[in-house]
Design an enzyme around this catalytic site. Structure first.
Site, PDB file in Angstrom:
ATOM      1  CB  SER A  22      -0.997  -0.059   1.284  1.00  0.00           C
ATOM      2  OG  SER A  22      -2.111  -0.913   1.061  1.00  0.00           O
ATOM      3  N   PRO A  23       0.346   2.332  -0.398  1.00  0.00           N
ATOM      4  CG  PRO A  23      -0.959   3.774  -1.887  1.00  0.00           C
ATOM      5  CD  PRO A  23      -0.924   2.417  -1.379  1.00  0.00           C
ATOM      6  CB  CYS A  25       2.541   9.566   4.258  1.00  0.00           C
ATOM      7  SG  CYS A  25       1.233   9.923   3.276  1.00  0.00           S
ATOM      8  CB  ALA A  57      -1.043  10.261  -0.285  1.00  0.00           C
ATOM      9  CD  GLN A  99      -3.295   6.866  -2.172  1.00  0.00           C
ATOM     10  OE1 GLN A  99      -2.479   7.456  -1.266  1.00  0.00           O
ATOM     11  NE2 GLN A  99      -3.797   5.857  -1.875  1.00  0.00           N
ATOM     12  CE1 TYR A 182      -5.338  13.153   4.642  1.00  0.00           C
ATOM     13  CE2 TYR A 182      -5.369  11.153   3.641  1.00  0.00           C
ATOM     14  CZ  TYR A 182      -4.977  11.984   4.690  1.00  0.00           C
ATOM     15  OH  TYR A 182      -4.125  11.582   5.643  1.00  0.00           O
ATOM     16  NE  ARG A 230      -6.169   2.565   0.251  1.00  0.00           N
ATOM     17  CZ  ARG A 230      -5.145   2.301   1.003  1.00  0.00           C
ATOM     18  NH1 ARG A 230      -4.705   3.236   1.811  1.00  0.00           N
ATOM     19  NH2 ARG A 230      -4.792   0.957   1.028  1.00  0.00           N
ATOM     20  NE  ARG A 324      -0.197   1.449  11.596  1.00  0.00           N
ATOM     21  CZ  ARG A 324      -1.262   1.717  10.728  1.00  0.00           C
ATOM     22  NH1 ARG A 324      -2.091   1.356  10.009  1.00  0.00           N
ATOM     23  NH2 ARG A 324      -1.559   3.155  11.073  1.00  0.00           N
TER      24      ARG A 324
END
Length: 355
Positions: A22-23, A25, A57, A99, A182, A230, A324
């Site tokens: 996954s993206p 940050c 992102a 992303q 967001y 997403r 994670r």
């Protein structure tokens, strides 16, 4: 039935297995530029056997960053380093993706290890920040500026321009970030969108921005390359966005050229009563997959090889994306293959690690 280490093909892109990254940050950029941290962070997970490695992102406009440390793709100068990263990821057998995002009313905050709270221009932040309606995310946050119709058009074109840059950089997949409170997510939910024009009110109006972004991106993004979206599939709050709304939206997005829905949840309002547990968002991926008849990705507290494999074997999702867990173990896919008795090739440089 497919299993976790069976290939998946979407359009002309084949993923070597069903376990991707996954993206995430990293808050390690200056003026949006990728650097050696991103090369090593993303590259190591490609070396670790993931089928897909998505860059975090990446803001389509400078004011759309969550923090001053966010990755960006809002100017052509960003392309060069992203190109180096994507080239390395692809050389390791992973699909390089990115992303595209706009933080909306959650913009202009400090990086997490400096508190993560809103910051003003004197401390590296900026003003104004933007949203569908002038409703602050939480106490202590800026009240955002309500976007005008012309400003919305500028944002749509910024997503299209970012898609062009991603293509030039060598990305083979784009994901549009419509989750976690967001900008796009805040248009979708009636909790944060109180507009009375063509971008607010009805379901069709609240989903208009995302539909227009997808249409603009698809005009740039080649037909042979996949496009993901997403979603926060539910706000977990009464009166907010629901899983049934997500199913309905997913049907429309499929018709517009979206190939997969990446199924997350929450993030729109603070303190939502999210029922967290192992695989807690998998049912959302399963429902959208079945009812909207579109491929999905499952995310969220998927930490064990057998758990991920079962999701694929049970046809609850088409991809499993981890975050994670991959920070704790960059070689998670290779270790998962070993645990499941599936042969996945280690890099030649690391063959001694298998013994």
């Amino acid at each position: 039935m497919p299993h976790l280490f069976e290939p998946l093909t979407l359009r002309a892109v084949t993923f070597k297995n069903r376990l991707g990254i996954s993206p995430m940050c990293q808050y390690s950029s200056t003026d949006g530029f990728a650097n050696d941290w991103h090369l090593v962070h993303l590259g190591s997970r490609a070396v670790g056997g993931a089928c897909l490695v998505m860059a975090e992102a990446s803001a389509v406009l400078a004011e759309g960053r969550i923090s001053p440390g966010d990755l960006g793709i809002y100017k052509d100068e960003h392309i060069e380093m992203l190109s180096r990263i994507f080239r390395f990821v692809e050389q390791q057998g992973a699909v390089p993706g990115i992303q595209l995002a706009h933080a909306g009313r959650k913009a202009s905050t400090a990086i997490p290890w400096k508190g993560g709270r809103p910051i003003d221009p004197a401390n590296g932040g900026w003003t104004p920040i933007f949203a569908p309606s002038p409703l602050a995310f939480d106490a202590g946050y800026q009240t955002p500026k309500e976007l005008s119709i012309s400003e919305i058009a500028t944002i749509i074109q910024a997503f299209a321009a970012a898609s062009r840059r991603a293509l030039q950089a060598g990305a083979k997949l784009i994901e549009i970030h419509g989750a976690h409170g967001y900008l796009i997510n805040s248009f979708l939910s009636p909790l944060s969108n109180h507009r009375a024009d063509e971008y607010g009110g009805s379901f069709d109006n609240r989903t208009r921005l995302l539909r227009e972004i997808v249409t603009a991106v698809r005009k740039i993004w080649p037909d042979n390359l996949p496009l993901f979206v997403r979603l926060s599939t539910t706000d977990w709050v009464e009166g907010g966005w629901t899983i049934d709304n997500s199913v309905e939206l997913a049907r429309t997005l499929k018709s517009l050229g979206v190939d997969l829905i990446d199924c997350s949840s929450a993030g729109l309002v603070p303190g939502a009563p999210v029922r967290v547990g192992p695989g807690y968002q998998v049912p959302f991926a399963n429902q959208i997959r079945r009812e909207a008849e579109i491929p999905t990705a499952a995310v969220g507290m998927i930490t064990e090889a057998a758990q991920a494999d079962q999701i694929i074997r049970n046809a609850e999702a088409d991809l499993v994306l981890v975050a994670r867990a991959s920070l704790r173990d960059p070689y998670l896919p290779l270790h998962a293959a070993s645990a499941l008795g599936q042969e996945q090739k280690w890099p030649n440089q690391y063959l001694r690690a298998k013994s």
